[in-house]
Scaffold this active site. Structure first.
Site, PDB file in Angstrom:
ATOM      1  N   HIS A  15     -15.133 -48.020 -34.261  1.00 48.67           N
ATOM      2  CA  HIS A  15     -13.916 -47.338 -32.859  1.00 48.67           C
ATOM      3  C   HIS A  15     -14.942 -46.421 -32.033  1.00 48.67           C
ATOM      4  O   HIS A  15     -15.427 -45.469 -32.027  1.00 48.67           O
ATOM      5  CB  HIS A  15     -13.760 -46.607 -34.214  1.00 48.67           C
ATOM      6  CG  HIS A  15     -12.577 -45.636 -33.380  1.00 48.67           C
ATOM      7  ND1 HIS A  15     -10.896 -45.790 -34.210  1.00 48.67           N
ATOM      8  CD2 HIS A  15     -11.978 -45.381 -32.317  1.00 48.67           C
ATOM      9  CE1 HIS A  15     -10.420 -44.994 -32.350  1.00 48.67           C
ATOM     10  NE2 HIS A  15     -11.280 -44.801 -32.042  1.00 48.67           N
ATOM     11  N   HIS A  17     -14.376 -45.893 -27.637  1.00 50.66           N
ATOM     12  CA  HIS A  17     -13.768 -45.987 -26.367  1.00 50.66           C
ATOM     13  C   HIS A  17     -14.584 -46.177 -25.448  1.00 50.66           C
ATOM     14  O   HIS A  17     -15.477 -45.363 -25.058  1.00 50.66           O
ATOM     15  CB  HIS A  17     -12.860 -44.969 -25.741  1.00 50.66           C
ATOM     16  CG  HIS A  17     -12.267 -44.235 -26.952  1.00 50.66           C
ATOM     17  ND1 HIS A  17     -10.802 -45.529 -26.856  1.00 50.66           N
ATOM     18  CD2 HIS A  17     -11.651 -43.724 -28.035  1.00 50.66           C
ATOM     19  CE1 HIS A  17      -9.409 -44.484 -27.879  1.00 50.66           C
ATOM     20  NE2 HIS A  17     -10.500 -44.076 -29.305  1.00 50.66           N
ATOM     21  N   ARG A  19     -13.993 -47.484 -21.860  1.00 47.64           N
ATOM     22  CA  ARG A  19     -13.347 -46.781 -20.162  1.00 47.64           C
ATOM     23  C   ARG A  19     -13.519 -48.156 -19.936  1.00 47.64           C
ATOM     24  O   ARG A  19     -13.549 -49.263 -20.290  1.00 47.64           O
ATOM     25  CB  ARG A  19     -13.982 -45.899 -20.400  1.00 47.64           C
ATOM     26  CG  ARG A  19     -13.301 -44.952 -20.948  1.00 47.64           C
ATOM     27  CD  ARG A  19     -12.387 -44.506 -21.538  1.00 47.64           C
ATOM     28  NE  ARG A  19     -11.960 -43.232 -22.013  1.00 47.64           N
ATOM     29  CZ  ARG A  19     -11.589 -42.518 -22.999  1.00 47.64           C
ATOM     30  NH1 ARG A  19     -10.786 -43.608 -23.823  1.00 47.64           N
ATOM     31  NH2 ARG A  19     -11.388 -41.458 -23.450  1.00 47.64           N
ATOM     32  N   ASN A  43      -7.225 -49.078 -25.346  1.00 46.83           N
ATOM     33  CA  ASN A  43      -6.163 -47.866 -24.400  1.00 46.83           C
ATOM     34  C   ASN A  43      -6.783 -47.557 -23.482  1.00 46.83           C
ATOM     35  O   ASN A  43      -6.920 -46.233 -23.136  1.00 46.83           O
ATOM     36  CB  ASN A  43      -6.307 -46.767 -25.412  1.00 46.83           C
ATOM     37  CG  ASN A  43      -7.562 -45.605 -26.019  1.00 46.83           C
ATOM     38  OD1 ASN A  43      -8.625 -46.414 -25.793  1.00 46.83           O
ATOM     39  ND2 ASN A  43      -7.180 -44.623 -25.374  1.00 46.83           N
TER      40      ASN A  43
HETATM   41  C1  NCD Z   1      -9.497 -40.593 -27.550  1.00 48.26           C
HETATM   42  C2  NCD Z   1      -8.983 -41.198 -25.981  1.00 48.26           C
HETATM   43  O1  NCD Z   1     -10.003 -40.634 -25.773  1.00 48.26           O
HETATM   44  O2  NCD Z   1      -9.106 -42.226 -25.970  1.00 48.26           O
HETATM   45  N1  NCD Z   1      -8.646 -39.240 -27.765  1.00 48.26           N
HETATM   46  C3  NCD Z   1      -9.723 -38.548 -28.800  1.00 48.26           C
HETATM   47  O3  NCD Z   1      -9.252 -37.425 -28.721  1.00 48.26           O
HETATM   48  N2  NCD Z   1      -9.524 -39.590 -30.428  1.00 48.26           N
HETATM   49  C4  NCD Z   1      -8.116 -41.621 -28.505  1.00 48.26           C
HETATM   50  C5  NCD Z   1      -8.120 -41.920 -29.892  1.00 48.26           C
HETATM   51  O4  NCD Z   1      -8.633 -42.694 -30.628  1.00 48.26           O
HETATM   52  O5  NCD Z   1      -6.975 -41.584 -30.336  1.00 48.26           O
HETATM   53 ZN    ZN Z   2      -9.668 -43.182 -30.653  1.00 47.80          ZN
HETATM   54 ZN    ZN Z   3      -6.688 -42.563 -31.914  1.00 48.24          ZN
END
Ligand code: NCD
Ligand code: ZN
Ligand code: ZN
Length: 348
Positions: A15, A17, A19, A43
């Site tokens: 999991h 991110h 960007r 996202n």
């Molecule tokens: C995540 C993000 O910034 O994209 N933020 C977080 O607080 N975990 C989104 C997510 O995983 O819910």
């Molecule tokens: Zn996340």
């Molecule tokens: Zn999340």
């Protein structure tokens, strides 16, 4: 006996991110130096809702980690309008490994998310048929529900009924934070797994208010009470294959966190595996780290385990106060503090 170094199968991050654009280029190398693969969250703005967008995003990630053998595992962002055809295309693509459910408004960049799960039934039916996992941000968005209860209420209102309706659907309950989530995952069948972040293992909710408001400890789902952290620690120490590593490293620029309406997300990528090692050692379960970090994830997703290894040594080092992030800066988890474990660079 004190352990001075450990070598484990190369881990994956289930999991993450990354960007896009300059930020992607700044953060992706941190993950690539530790992890072989990562499930990359969709996202972005706009969200990655189609296979075509996912291919283009994959190319941008590969460019950002050029010179490494890091393998991004892509996901699609589920919306009210995701068609069964798009799911079929995702399955055929082979590089899309999951479809992400964000309840609309639940977290960062979730505006395009699902307003009513029933609207997604055609897509979910096809995912069930295709064996494509549903990855879930498990919080309700109902503003009348206390923010600390949103995961528990999501289980009762959305997740349990969903499993009844789609009993053959593989589901990853992402970034679990409560004893309720641990108990639920243990009670349901083998098709339901869960990722656990380092920050939810290290901190309880007091960390958001230690001597003042601490924006770099704010994420969603929000940190919980100590009894919930203890339940997460017990879950990972049990070596149950339903629980695996997912950092949820979620980079936001320093000024967007230190603001009157700071963004949710904790940036843990620079020393993620070291932080997990620290946690496992603290609970006297260092021998369980490898299965959690390197076996349970690929086994759940039906992917091969990695062949390579990484070595961590017991050498305390200080986490930088910040890193450059495109033309801005970003504050990592545990900035300025010491971590007892250090990754040995691959070519040493
Ligand atoms: C995540 C993000 O910034 O994209 N933020 C977080 O607080 N975990 C989104 C997510 O995983 O819910
Ligand atoms: Zn996340
Ligand atoms: Zn999340």
């Amino acid at each position: 006996m004190t352990t001075h170094s450990i070598t484990i199968t190369q881990p994956d991050d289930w999991h993450l991110h990354l960007r896009d654009g300059d930020i992607l280029n700044s953060v992706a190398p941190f993950t690539a130096k530790q992890f072989q693969r990562a499930i990359v969250m969709p996202n972005l703005v706009p969200a990655v809702t189609t296979v075509t967008q996912a291919v283009a995003y994959l190319d941008r990630i590969l460019a950002a980690v050029e010179g490494t053998d890091f393998e991004p595992l892509m996901t699609l962002y589920l919306t009210d309008n995701t068609s069964a055809e798009e799911i079929t295309a995702a399955r055929k693509s082979c590089f899309i490994k999951g479809v992400k459910l964000y309840p609309a408004g639940a977290t960062t960049n979730s505006d395009e998310g699902v307003t009513d799960i029933r609207r997604c039934y055609p897509a979910l039916e096809e995912m069930q048929r295709a064996g494509l996992p549903l990855l879930v941000h498990g919080e309700v968005t109902d503003s009348s529900i206390d923010v600390f209860d949103r995961e528990k209420v999501f289980i009762d209102r959305v997740l349990a009924p969903l499993i009844d309706t789609f009993p053959e659907l593989k589901i990853v309950f992402e970034h679990i934070t409560t004893a309720d989530a641990v108990d639920f995952v243990l009670a349901v069948g083998p098709l339901i797994g869960a990722t656990v972040t380092a920050h939810h293992l290290i901190y309880n909710r007091n960390a958001m208010f230690e001597g003042g408001i601490r924006p770099h400890h704010y994420c969603l789902p929000v940190l919980k009470r100590e009894k919930h952290r203890q339940a997460l620690l017990k879950a990972i120490a049990s070596a149950n294959p339903k629980f695996f590593l997912g950092t949820d490293s979620a980079p936001h620029a320093k000024h967007r966190k230190e603001s009157d309406c700071g963004c949710a997300g904790i940036f843990s990528a620079p020393f993620a595996i070291e932080l997990y090692a620290t946690v496992f050692e603290m609970i006297d379960a260092l021998d369980k780290l490898e299965a959690f970090a390197s076996y349970h994830g690929p086994d759940f997703y039906g992917l091969p385990r990695n062949n390579g290894t990484i070595t961590l040594q017991k050498v305390a080092h200080r986490v930088p106060e910040s890193y450059p992030l495109a033309d801005q800066s970003i504050v990592p988890l545990m900035a300025g503090q010491s971590i007892p474990w250090q990754l040995v660079p691959a070519n040493d």
